[in-house]
Scaffold this motif. Structure first.
Motif, short mmCIF file in Angstrom:
data_model
loop_
_atom_site.label_atom_id
_atom_site.label_comp_id
_atom_site.label_asym_id
_atom_site.label_seq_id
_atom_site.Cartn_x
_atom_site.Cartn_y
_atom_site.Cartn_z
N UNK A 31 0.80 -1.24 0.00
CA UNK A 31 0.00 0.00 0.00
C UNK A 31 0.83 1.28 0.00
N UNK A 32 2.08 1.22 0.44
CA UNK A 32 2.89 2.44 0.48
C UNK A 32 3.40 2.80 -0.91
N UNK A 33 3.02 3.99 -1.42
CA UNK A 33 3.53 4.40 -2.74
C UNK A 33 5.06 4.48 -2.77
N UNK A 81 7.04 5.83 4.36
CA UNK A 81 6.55 7.14 3.92
C UNK A 81 7.23 8.26 4.70
N UNK A 82 7.43 8.04 6.00
CA UNK A 82 8.14 9.04 6.80
C UNK A 82 9.54 9.24 6.22
N UNK A 103 1.45 -8.22 6.13
CA UNK A 103 1.99 -6.87 6.13
C UNK A 103 2.59 -6.52 7.49
N UNK A 104 3.49 -5.54 7.48
CA UNK A 104 4.12 -5.03 8.69
C UNK A 104 3.81 -3.54 8.75
N UNK A 105 2.85 -3.15 9.60
CA UNK A 105 2.38 -1.76 9.57
C UNK A 105 3.50 -0.73 9.68
N UNK A 106 4.45 -0.94 10.58
CA UNK A 106 5.48 0.10 10.77
C UNK A 106 6.45 0.18 9.59
N UNK A 107 6.57 -0.90 8.81
CA UNK A 107 7.41 -0.81 7.61
C UNK A 107 6.77 0.11 6.58
N UNK A 108 5.44 -0.03 6.42
CA UNK A 108 4.71 0.78 5.44
C UNK A 108 4.71 2.25 5.87
N UNK A 109 4.33 2.47 7.14
CA UNK A 109 4.24 3.84 7.65
C UNK A 109 5.63 4.47 7.68
N UNK A 111 6.26 1.01 -3.32
CA UNK A 111 6.00 0.55 -4.69
C UNK A 111 7.04 1.14 -5.65
#
Lengths: 253, 224
Positions: free
Chosen positions: B80-82, B212-213, B203-209, B85
């Protein structure tokens, strides 16, 4: 007493435009622990509450909730209380399936209360959303790992979003005892006890997609490869998670 | 079977640009979640069993001969993280260039033709493994290994961690890598029988979030 094999229960909601700009509910049916009630809606839409969710699911239970917003419908679904996953007499895990469909020229707002994974519980949640190309959706999922000060149970959830048959999101999260190692580590939840997703699909995102951004330290707005965005958030507790997701929805306008 | 080709493909010096990426470790270090050998191990283990398992399954499925276009869409849906991707496509583009030089093959040519912006790296890795005469299990091993060796190497630079300690982490993770590679091959065969939707999506939420940071920082040591 939970009978051997657990409870199997279904709830079904069908909404469609009545041809006069309002939303009719030709089908509104629940059974056993899954009851559904129409409540006072806002404007021309219909509002439905899932009630009695407190009683489960227990181990071995298998709940299925189906909702469809057909052409012309503006349907909003909430729940009367948080869902508490509890251990059951049955050693088998519980399963909670949610199947949502939204047709063209229809809108679904799926905003249930939190799912709390109590110590010793074992629940698999599967949420499958199928949208027509111009359908509109707001969906919120919140998972709280354990009641206050309690170790969580095992929880796995899978959320898929399809628009016009094309899969934009397929996301699985596994937490608690028995989940693959590292789920609570620095790549997974990092000690956070609440995790949530807000999924918003609007046809206008195809031409004007929202901009990727951090909403807070533990929350990001992520445009998906299609006309939808995912807000992914982690927080120390359910209350702070709700604040993050509410703020995200407000920011999307 | 051409096992030596696996050593070439899995070598950290294979010129596919992976060295410029920390696999999310830089963001985790900055956030204070990754501070020492123990948290590196937890980070790598969490990554391995989530996005690492997904990548290994995609690589195995591509090596098995499943349609790269469908696998690439499945990778998109699982990312989901652009920012992630974009990184996956950039790494895919770099890998296809190196792989074509090493193992010329029409499936690699087709990837270049069909994905001008690059295909997701695990998909390219699977096709590259096939071009090198390797199988799904080799592709899965290669993917799972680089999914943990990247962060471990990066953390040596980010935290000044003892390289011996970082290597010991990788050695301790070996049984997990074995399991993930085995499961990935099973998932690829299942996808061949029952459809690509059955591939894992963990999925690993903190990897995605965190990705982006990290992408928003003006200055950083690693590209991701």
């Amino acid at each position: 007493m939970t009978p051997p094999g657990g409870v199997r229960a279904r709830a079904e909601i069908l909404a469609r435009g009545d041809g006069h700009g309002r939303t009719a509910l030709p089908l509104l049916a629940g059974e056993g622990p899954l009851a559904v009630r129409r409540t006072r809606g806002t404007g021309t839409g219909a509002r439905v509450l899932l009630v009695g969710a407190m009683s489960g699911p227990l181990g071995g239970d298998h709940f299925t909730v189906t909702a469809r917003a057909a052409a012309g419908a503006r349907l909003s679904v909430g729940s009367a209380a948080a869902t508490l996953a509890l251990p059951g007499q049955d050693r088998a895990g519980a399963r909670h399936e949610v199947r949502l469909a939204v047709d063209d020229d229809a809108e679904l707002r799926w905003l249930p209360e939190q799912l709390i994974s109590a110590h010793g519980s074992d629940l698999e949640v599967v949420t499958r959303v199928d949208l027509a190309p111009t359908a509109r959706l707001v969906l919120r999922e919140e998972q709280v790992l354990g009641r206050a000060g309690e170790e969580p149970g095992r929880l796995s959830s899978r959320l898929t979003l399809r628009i016009g048959g094309h899969c934009l999101l397929d996301q699985e999260l596994a937490c608690g005892p028995g989940a693959p190692a590292g789920w609570d580590g620095p790549a997974g939840l990092g000690g956070h006890r609440a995790v949530g997703q807000l999924l918003v699909a609007r046809p206008e995102f195809a031409t004007e997609p929202p901009v990727t951004r951090m909403l807070a330290e533990g929350a990001a707005l992520l445009p998906l490869p299609g006309p939808a965005v995912l807000v992914s958030a982690v927080a120390p507790d359910g209350l702070r998670l709700r604040r993050l997701l509410d703020a995200a929805l407000a920011a999307l306008g | 079977m051409n096992r030596a080709a696996l050593l070439v493909l899995a070598d950290g010096r294979f010129p596919a640009g992976g060295y410029a990426h920390s696999g999310g470790a830089e963001a985790a270090v900055k956030a204070g979640r990754l501070t020492d050998t123990a948290s590196l191990e937890e980070f790598c283990r969490g990554r391995l069993h989530t996005s690492g398992a997904v990548a290994a399954s995609l690589a195995a499925a591509a090596a098995l001969g499943l349609d790269p276009g469908a696998l690439d869409r499945a990778a998109d849906a699982r990312t989901p993280s652009p920012a992630l991707r974009a990184v996956a496509r950039r790494l895919g583009r770099q890998l296809v260039r190196a792989a074509r030089a090493a193992w010329p093959h029409q499936r690699l040519d087709a990837l270049v033709r069909d994905f001008p912006k690059g295909a997701h790296q695990p998909v390219v890795l699977g096709v590259a493994a096939h071009a090198a005469g390797l199988g799904p299990e080799d592709a899965a091993y290669c993917s799972a290994h680089e999914g943990v060796s990247g962060p471990a190497t990066a953390v040596v630079r980010l935290l000044g961690l003892d390289p011996f300690e970082a290597t010991a982490v990788l050695a301790r993770l070996a049984p997990d890598v074995d399991r993930v590679a085995r499961d990935a091959v099973a998932a690829a065969h299942r996808a061949a029988r029952e459809g690509i939707d059955t591939l894992p999506a963990r999925s690993a939420p903190l990897l995605e979030i965190g990705a982006e940071a990290h992408a928003a920082w003006p200055v950083r040591l690693f590209a991701s």
